[in-house]
Design a protein around this motif. Structure first.
Motif, mmCIF file in Angstrom:
data_model
loop_
_atom_site.group_PDB
_atom_site.id
_atom_site.type_symbol
_atom_site.label_atom_id
_atom_site.label_comp_id
_atom_site.label_asym_id
_atom_site.label_seq_id
_atom_site.Cartn_x
_atom_site.Cartn_y
_atom_site.Cartn_z
ATOM 1 N N PHE A 141 14.714 -26.195 65.537
ATOM 2 C CA PHE A 141 15.439 -26.272 64.266
ATOM 3 C C PHE A 141 15.091 -27.587 63.558
ATOM 4 N N MET A 142 14.666 -27.479 62.303
ATOM 5 C CA MET A 142 14.201 -28.677 61.590
ATOM 6 C C MET A 142 15.317 -29.391 60.837
ATOM 7 N N GLY A 143 16.506 -28.800 60.842
ATOM 8 C CA GLY A 143 17.639 -29.488 60.225
ATOM 9 C C GLY A 143 17.927 -29.057 58.805
ATOM 10 N N GLY A 144 17.604 -27.819 58.470
ATOM 11 C CA GLY A 144 17.913 -27.379 57.119
ATOM 12 C C GLY A 144 17.729 -25.876 56.923
ATOM 13 N N TYR A 145 18.125 -25.423 55.742
ATOM 14 C CA TYR A 145 18.011 -24.009 55.355
ATOM 15 C C TYR A 145 17.281 -23.906 54.026
ATOM 16 N N PHE A 146 16.714 -22.737 53.809
ATOM 17 C CA PHE A 146 15.811 -22.551 52.686
ATOM 18 C C PHE A 146 16.085 -21.189 52.056
ATOM 19 N N PHE A 147 16.259 -21.172 50.740
ATOM 20 C CA PHE A 147 16.505 -19.910 50.002
ATOM 21 C C PHE A 147 15.433 -19.792 48.941
ATOM 22 N N ILE A 148 14.841 -18.623 48.800
ATOM 23 C CA ILE A 148 13.904 -18.434 47.683
ATOM 24 C C ILE A 148 14.006 -17.010 47.157
ATOM 25 N N LYS A 149 14.019 -16.940 45.838
ATOM 26 C CA LYS A 149 14.073 -15.628 45.190
ATOM 27 C C LYS A 149 13.007 -15.614 44.102
ATOM 28 N N VAL A 150 12.234 -14.547 44.065
ATOM 29 C CA VAL A 150 11.197 -14.421 43.052
ATOM 30 C C VAL A 150 11.748 -13.544 41.936
ATOM 31 N N VAL A 151 11.790 -14.088 40.707
ATOM 32 C CA VAL A 151 12.346 -13.329 39.583
ATOM 33 C C VAL A 151 11.289 -13.223 38.482
ATOM 34 N N PRO A 152 11.433 -12.245 37.568
ATOM 35 C CA PRO A 152 10.475 -12.187 36.460
ATOM 36 C C PRO A 152 10.513 -13.512 35.691
ATOM 37 N N ILE A 153 9.447 -13.806 34.999
ATOM 38 C CA ILE A 153 9.306 -15.129 34.382
ATOM 39 C C ILE A 153 10.547 -15.517 33.570
ATOM 40 N N THR A 154 10.954 -16.774 33.727
ATOM 41 C CA THR A 154 12.132 -17.293 33.040
ATOM 42 C C THR A 154 11.702 -18.366 32.049
ATOM 43 N N THR A 155 12.675 -18.843 31.265
ATOM 44 C CA THR A 155 12.376 -19.955 30.346
ATOM 45 C C THR A 155 12.782 -21.292 30.980
ATOM 46 N N LEU A 156 13.012 -21.298 32.287
ATOM 47 C CA LEU A 156 13.505 -22.507 32.949
ATOM 48 C C LEU A 156 12.461 -23.620 33.025
ATOM 49 N N LEU A 157 11.189 -23.240 32.988
ATOM 50 C CA LEU A 157 10.139 -24.272 33.044
ATOM 51 C C LEU A 157 8.853 -23.682 32.489
ATOM 52 N N PRO A 158 7.892 -24.555 32.124
ATOM 53 C CA PRO A 158 6.642 -24.041 31.578
ATOM 54 C C PRO A 158 5.872 -23.231 32.630
ATOM 55 N N ALA A 159 4.998 -22.331 32.175
ATOM 56 C CA ALA A 159 4.177 -21.549 33.109
ATOM 57 C C ALA A 159 3.270 -22.485 33.896
ATOM 58 N N ASN A 160 2.902 -22.063 35.082
ATOM 59 C CA ASN A 160 1.948 -22.789 35.938
ATOM 60 C C ASN A 160 2.373 -24.229 36.220
ATOM 61 N N THR A 161 3.658 -24.368 36.463
ATOM 62 C CA THR A 161 4.229 -25.670 36.801
ATOM 63 C C THR A 161 5.231 -25.464 37.940
ATOM 64 N N SER A 162 5.376 -26.495 38.777
ATOM 65 C CA SER A 162 6.486 -26.521 39.732
ATOM 66 C C SER A 162 7.340 -27.720 39.409
ATOM 67 N N GLN A 163 8.642 -27.583 39.525
ATOM 68 C CA GLN A 163 9.539 -28.713 39.303
ATOM 69 C C GLN A 163 10.516 -28.811 40.465
ATOM 70 N N ILE A 164 10.785 -30.047 40.856
ATOM 71 C CA ILE A 164 11.667 -30.259 42.005
ATOM 72 C C ILE A 164 12.701 -31.320 41.634
ATOM 73 N N PHE A 165 13.941 -31.030 41.990
ATOM 74 C CA PHE A 165 15.034 -31.970 41.729
ATOM 75 C C PHE A 165 15.793 -32.163 43.037
#
Ligand SMILES: Cc1cc2nc3c(=O)[nH]c(=O)nc-3n(C[C@H](O)[C@H](O)[C@H](O)COP(=O)(O)OP(=O)(O)OC[C@H]3O[C@@H](n4cnc5c(N)ncnc54)[C@H](O)[C@@H]3O)c2cc1C
Length: 387
Positions: free
Chosen positions: A188-212
């Motif tokens: 166990f590495m000490g964490g959990y991970f959730f990911i959902k793939v949705v149709p393109i959103t306006t949350l960020l520009p195409a071909n970019t990753s953003q992390i907060f």
């Protein structure tokens, strides 16, 4: 998931028959190589079709050479996604620092592709569909490793004997459990991970990753031309008890950990409950003292899951399949020597990747506390990537 055609049952002598459990990267690549080595291959997959959800797969280094040897690299290049920049964001959406596509020390971009999981599975499946028998909705119920063969009983009540069995059935491998016992060999590495793939959103520009990130919690968005990955990760010291197959408590865990965060998190959370497939799991690795026992060997996540933080689970599965085949080519009928060489040669690389995921991956993707976060951001803003 989609239904696939199955071919007729194999009639080859047992010494030439092999069974592959799992039809994903490790399983389909192993099937490809075993067929090339002249075996009569049967693949079984518990799902009703290829499992195509999830984030794109990174292809680089040895995996490119292997896919070239398999005659698939042009098909992969044709489906490759555009290069994606990586931005580390503050709560006010200003950028702390960026990571681009990988370069060698001279600044020349190294050959690297990202491809949708579904596209790579289709390419691999097409390469074996005519040559091997594939049965969906089927798994191993019982196996007995005998000196001269492995006797297998399946979930549908049928049974058959094989010269060798390849467990390519992922992190929670059924073959591993039936061969090596109930210990799940999970680190166990000490964490959990959730990911959902949705149709393109306006949350960020195409071909970019953003992390907060805030201490112990990270929200991540990957934008492609046609889809957005909405991802969350959080740290916990101990594993959390929850019903593995029940969606609701998993969604609730994400809300509980992220509902009071700013940035784009409130908009991201709106996607969590929608009734589509998502991937939620603990961050773990599989660490086994040995990957083979008798005539059974494990390939990919089943034997040595490196975790999503390594960013190369799919690649490692393809590398593992090629390596076990290369060892078998060298050792002819001496499968024991082949399995030994497969592990001896691949294990150092697996352990290096696993170690890097624990140190670099965890600190980079979700720093534990204020000190670790500040240090990560300092390095990112200075363009230093060895966090
Ligand atoms: C649907 C899915 C989504 C994923 N999404 C992500 C993601 O978003 N991000 C990420 O970092 N990693 C993800 N992963 C994990 C990552 O892709 C793996 O590291 C990589 O796929 C390793 O390949 P593998 O072939 O070893 O194992 P897997 O890709 O896990 O494949 C194992 C296969 O075995 C099958 N199987 C399981 N149990 C049995 C059984 N009893 N009998 C027969 N077959 C069985 C499974 O259905 C699956 O097809 C995902 C895996 C899956 C299956």
């Amino acid at each position: 998931m989609e239904m696939q055609e199955c071919r007729a049952e194999s009639t080859a002598p047992i010494a030439r028959r092999v069974l592959v459990s799992g039809a994903s990267f490790a399983g389909l690549a192993t099937a490809y190589w075993m067929n090339r080595l002249g075996f009569q291959v049967t693949v079984i997959e518990v799902a009703s079709g290829l499992r195509k959800g999830g984030t794109p797969v990174d292809i680089e280094g040895e995996t490119i050479d292997i896919l070239a040897r398999m005659g698939m690299i042009d098909a992969v290049r044709a489906k490759a996604l555009p290069p994606r920049g990586f931005e580390f964001q503050n709560a006010d959406d200003s950028t702390v620092g960026t990571m681009g596509t990988q370069s060698d020390p001279d600044g020349v971009p190294s050959e690297r592709y990202e491809i949708h999981r579904a596209d790579l599975l289709d390419i691999l499946f097409a390469s074996v569909a005519e040559a091997v028998e594939v049965s969906f909705g089927k798994s191993i119920k019982h196996l007995e490793d005998r000196p001269d063969q492995v006797a297998v009983t399946f979930s549908d009540g049928s049974s058959s004997d094989y010269a060798l069995v390849f467990g390519c059935d992922g992190n929670r491998s059924n073959t591993r459990r039936l061969t090596f016992g109930e210990d799940d060999f999970s680190f166990f590495m000490g964490g959990y991970f959730f990911i959902k793939v949705v149709p393109i959103t306006t949350l960020l520009p195409a071909n970019t990753s953003q992390i907060f990130s805030v201490p112990g919690r990270t929200a991540l968005l990957n934008g492609y031309d046609d889809q957005t990955d909405v991802a969350f990760a959080f740290r916990t010291e101990r594993e959390i008890e929850y019903a593995y197959r029940d969606r609701e408590p998993q969604c609730r865990l994400i809300h509980d950990h992220f509902s009071n965060l700013g940035w784009k998190v409130p908009a991201m959370l709106e996607h969590v409950d929608a009734d589509e497939e998502f991937y939620f799991d603990k961050l773990n690795q599989i660490r086994m003292p040995a990957w083979s026992k008798g005539r059974v060997t494990l390939v990919g996540d089943a034997g040595y899951c490196v975790s999503p933080l390594a960013g190369m689970g799919g690649s490692m599965a393809i590398i593992g399949a090629a390596r076990v085949a290369d060892a078998m080519r060298c050792h002819g009928d001496d499968y024991a020597a082949a399995f030994e060489e497969y592990e001896e040669k691949l294990r150092p690389f697996v352990e290096e990747v696993q170690q890097k995921a624990v140190s670099f991956g965890m600190t980079m993707m979700f720093p534990a506390d204020d000190v670790e976060l500040a240090e990560r951001d300092r390095k990112i803003s200075a363009g230093i990537l060895d966090v």
